[in-house]
Design a protein around this motif. Structure first.
Motif, PDB file in Angstrom:
ATOM      1  N   LEU A   5      41.744  29.798  39.788  1.00  0.00           N
ATOM      2  CA  LEU A   5      41.127  31.069  40.150  1.00  0.00           C
ATOM      3  C   LEU A   5      42.152  32.183  40.321  1.00  0.00           C
ATOM      4  O   LEU A   5      41.874  33.332  40.013  1.00  0.00           O
ATOM      5  N   GLU A   6      43.342  31.845  40.779  1.00  0.00           N
ATOM      6  CA  GLU A   6      44.384  32.864  40.929  1.00  0.00           C
ATOM      7  C   GLU A   6      44.804  33.402  39.566  1.00  0.00           C
ATOM      8  O   GLU A   6      44.934  34.602  39.373  1.00  0.00           O
ATOM      9  N   ALA A   7      44.988  32.508  38.607  1.00  0.00           N
ATOM     10  CA  ALA A   7      45.361  32.931  37.258  1.00  0.00           C
ATOM     11  C   ALA A   7      44.235  33.730  36.620  1.00  0.00           C
ATOM     12  O   ALA A   7      44.478  34.723  35.930  1.00  0.00           O
ATOM     13  N   LEU A   8      43.003  33.319  36.852  1.00  0.00           N
ATOM     14  CA  LEU A   8      41.859  34.041  36.303  1.00  0.00           C
ATOM     15  C   LEU A   8      41.786  35.447  36.886  1.00  0.00           C
ATOM     16  O   LEU A   8      41.508  36.413  36.172  1.00  0.00           O
ATOM     17  N   ASP A   9      42.071  35.579  38.167  1.00  0.00           N
ATOM     18  CA  ASP A   9      42.070  36.897  38.802  1.00  0.00           C
ATOM     19  C   ASP A   9      43.179  37.772  38.229  1.00  0.00           C
ATOM     20  O   ASP A   9      42.991  38.963  38.007  1.00  0.00           O
ATOM     21  N   GLU A  10      44.349  37.185  37.950  1.00  0.00           N
ATOM     22  CA  GLU A  10      45.446  37.942  37.330  1.00  0.00           C
ATOM     23  C   GLU A  10      45.042  38.427  35.944  1.00  0.00           C
ATOM     24  O   GLU A  10      45.308  39.574  35.581  1.00  0.00           O
ATOM     25  N   LEU A  11      44.404  37.556  35.171  1.00  0.00           N
ATOM     26  CA  LEU A  11      43.936  37.947  33.844  1.00  0.00           C
ATOM     27  C   LEU A  11      42.938  39.089  33.952  1.00  0.00           C
ATOM     28  O   LEU A  11      42.993  40.048  33.192  1.00  0.00           O
ATOM     29  N   ARG A  12      42.043  38.997  34.904  1.00  0.00           N
ATOM     30  CA  ARG A  12      41.055  40.054  35.096  1.00  0.00           C
ATOM     31  C   ARG A  12      41.739  41.389  35.365  1.00  0.00           C
ATOM     32  O   ARG A  12      41.369  42.415  34.795  1.00  0.00           O
ATOM     33  N   ARG A  13      42.769  41.377  36.198  1.00  0.00           N
ATOM     34  CA  ARG A  13      43.476  42.629  36.504  1.00  0.00           C
ATOM     35  C   ARG A  13      44.170  43.190  35.268  1.00  0.00           C
ATOM     36  O   ARG A  13      44.166  44.401  35.041  1.00  0.00           O
ATOM     37  N   VAL A  14      44.773  42.325  34.463  1.00  0.00           N
ATOM     38  CA  VAL A  14      45.434  42.782  33.237  1.00  0.00           C
ATOM     39  C   VAL A  14      44.415  43.396  32.294  1.00  0.00           C
ATOM     40  O   VAL A  14      44.610  44.494  31.771  1.00  0.00           O
ATOM     41  N   VAL A  15      43.311  42.691  32.092  1.00  0.00           N
ATOM     42  CA  VAL A  15      42.277  43.189  31.182  1.00  0.00           C
ATOM     43  C   VAL A  15      41.700  44.498  31.706  1.00  0.00           C
ATOM     44  O   VAL A  15      41.465  45.435  30.932  1.00  0.00           O
ATOM     45  N   GLU A  16      41.488  44.608  33.003  1.00  0.00           N
ATOM     46  CA  GLU A  16      40.971  45.855  33.570  1.00  0.00           C
ATOM     47  C   GLU A  16      41.935  47.012  33.332  1.00  0.00           C
ATOM     48  O   GLU A  16      41.518  48.121  33.007  1.00  0.00           O
ATOM     49  N   ILE A  25      42.052  57.045  26.637  1.00  0.00           N
ATOM     50  CA  ILE A  25      42.639  57.565  25.398  1.00  0.00           C
ATOM     51  C   ILE A  25      41.769  57.374  24.156  1.00  0.00           C
ATOM     52  O   ILE A  25      42.096  57.909  23.107  1.00  0.00           O
ATOM     53  N   ALA A  26      40.684  56.614  24.266  1.00  0.00           N
ATOM     54  CA  ALA A  26      39.871  56.334  23.078  1.00  0.00           C
ATOM     55  C   ALA A  26      38.394  56.251  23.454  1.00  0.00           C
ATOM     56  O   ALA A  26      38.047  56.114  24.625  1.00  0.00           O
ATOM     57  N   LYS A  27      37.554  56.316  22.462  1.00  0.00           N
ATOM     58  CA  LYS A  27      36.110  56.179  22.679  1.00  0.00           C
ATOM     59  C   LYS A  27      35.751  54.702  22.578  1.00  0.00           C
ATOM     60  O   LYS A  27      35.464  54.182  21.501  1.00  0.00           O
ATOM     61  N   VAL A  28      35.800  54.023  23.718  1.00  0.00           N
ATOM     62  CA  VAL A  28      35.490  52.599  23.766  1.00  0.00           C
ATOM     63  C   VAL A  28      34.500  52.334  24.893  1.00  0.00           C
ATOM     64  O   VAL A  28      34.350  53.146  25.805  1.00  0.00           O
ATOM     65  N   GLU A  29      33.844  51.214  24.825  1.00  0.00           N
ATOM     66  CA  GLU A  29      32.982  50.747  25.900  1.00  0.00           C
ATOM     67  C   GLU A  29      33.575  49.456  26.449  1.00  0.00           C
ATOM     68  O   GLU A  29      34.184  48.690  25.715  1.00  0.00           O
ATOM     69  N   VAL A  30      33.391  49.219  27.724  1.00  0.00           N
ATOM     70  CA  VAL A  30      33.924  48.033  28.370  1.00  0.00           C
ATOM     71  C   VAL A  30      32.769  47.103  28.725  1.00  0.00           C
ATOM     72  O   VAL A  30      31.773  47.541  29.301  1.00  0.00           O
ATOM     73  N   PHE A  31      32.898  45.833  28.340  1.00  0.00           N
ATOM     74  CA  PHE A  31      31.894  44.820  28.647  1.00  0.00           C
ATOM     75  C   PHE A  31      32.573  43.644  29.341  1.00  0.00           C
ATOM     76  O   PHE A  31      33.696  43.286  29.002  1.00  0.00           O
ATOM     77  N   LYS A  32      31.879  43.043  30.288  1.00  0.00           N
ATOM     78  CA  LYS A  32      32.374  41.813  30.898  1.00  0.00           C
ATOM     79  C   LYS A  32      32.043  40.663  29.956  1.00  0.00           C
ATOM     80  O   LYS A  32      30.958  40.620  29.395  1.00  0.00           O
ATOM     81  N   PRO A  33      32.973  39.725  29.778  1.00  0.00           N
ATOM     82  CA  PRO A  33      32.683  38.598  28.881  1.00  0.00           C
ATOM     83  C   PRO A  33      31.586  37.705  29.471  1.00  0.00           C
ATOM     84  O   PRO A  33      31.523  37.523  30.691  1.00  0.00           O
ATOM     85  N   PRO A  34      30.742  37.146  28.620  1.00  0.00           N
ATOM     86  CA  PRO A  34      29.661  36.279  29.106  1.00  0.00           C
ATOM     87  C   PRO A  34      30.116  34.838  29.339  1.00  0.00           C
ATOM     88  O   PRO A  34      29.296  33.931  29.355  1.00  0.00           O
ATOM     89  N   PHE A  35      31.401  34.631  29.489  1.00  0.00           N
ATOM     90  CA  PHE A  35      31.942  33.295  29.683  1.00  0.00           C
ATOM     91  C   PHE A  35      33.181  33.395  30.555  1.00  0.00           C
ATOM     92  O   PHE A  35      33.726  34.468  30.769  1.00  0.00           O
ATOM     93  N   THR A  36      33.633  32.272  31.064  1.00  0.00           N
ATOM     94  CA  THR A  36      34.823  32.226  31.905  1.00  0.00           C
ATOM     95  C   THR A  36      36.061  32.137  31.016  1.00  0.00           C
ATOM     96  O   THR A  36      36.128  31.314  30.112  1.00  0.00           O
ATOM     97  N   PRO A  38      40.049  31.334  30.392  1.00  0.00           N
ATOM     98  CA  PRO A  38      41.094  30.496  30.976  1.00  0.00           C
ATOM     99  C   PRO A  38      42.257  31.346  31.465  1.00  0.00           C
ATOM    100  O   PRO A  38      42.476  32.463  30.983  1.00  0.00           O
ATOM    101  N   GLY A  39      43.009  30.845  32.398  1.00  0.00           N
ATOM    102  CA  GLY A  39      44.159  31.570  32.919  1.00  0.00           C
ATOM    103  C   GLY A  39      45.361  31.474  31.995  1.00  0.00           C
ATOM    104  O   GLY A  39      45.452  30.575  31.157  1.00  0.00           O
ATOM    105  N   PHE A  40      46.279  32.435  32.133  1.00  0.00           N
ATOM    106  CA  PHE A  40      47.528  32.403  31.388  1.00  0.00           C
ATOM    107  C   PHE A  40      48.546  33.288  32.101  1.00  0.00           C
ATOM    108  O   PHE A  40      48.182  34.124  32.915  1.00  0.00           O
ATOM    109  N   ALA A  41      49.796  33.080  31.791  1.00  0.00           N
ATOM    110  CA  ALA A  41      50.878  33.863  32.390  1.00  0.00           C
ATOM    111  C   ALA A  41      51.330  34.941  31.408  1.00  0.00           C
ATOM    112  O   ALA A  41      51.408  34.695  30.209  1.00  0.00           O
TER     113      ALA A  41
END
Length: 70
Positions: A5-16, A25-36, A38-41
């Protein structure tokens, strides 16, 4: 499968942070993924000859500021 869960939270912060930058800077939309996800460094690697190179150090610090919590 155990989820780090700690790694997943870190990934979430990076993606955010990436999403926030793209929203500015661009015309984009943000969506939450419909799946969990995996964590990574997030790591930086460079050749030892560039360890003290001022421009390389600057670039590494910019990347760290964008993607790492301090």
């Amino acid at each position: 499968m155990d989820v780090d869960l700690e790694a997943l939270d870190e990934l979430r912060r990076v993606v955010e942070r990436v999403a926030e930058t793209l929203l500015r800077i661009a015309k984009v939309e943000v969506f939450k993924p419909p799946f969990t996800l995996p964590g990574f460094a997030v790591k930086q690697h460079w050749h030892e000859r560039y360890q003290q190179d001022p421009s390389n150090r600057w670039l590494r610090s910019v990347i760290a500021d964008l993607f790492l919590e301090r």
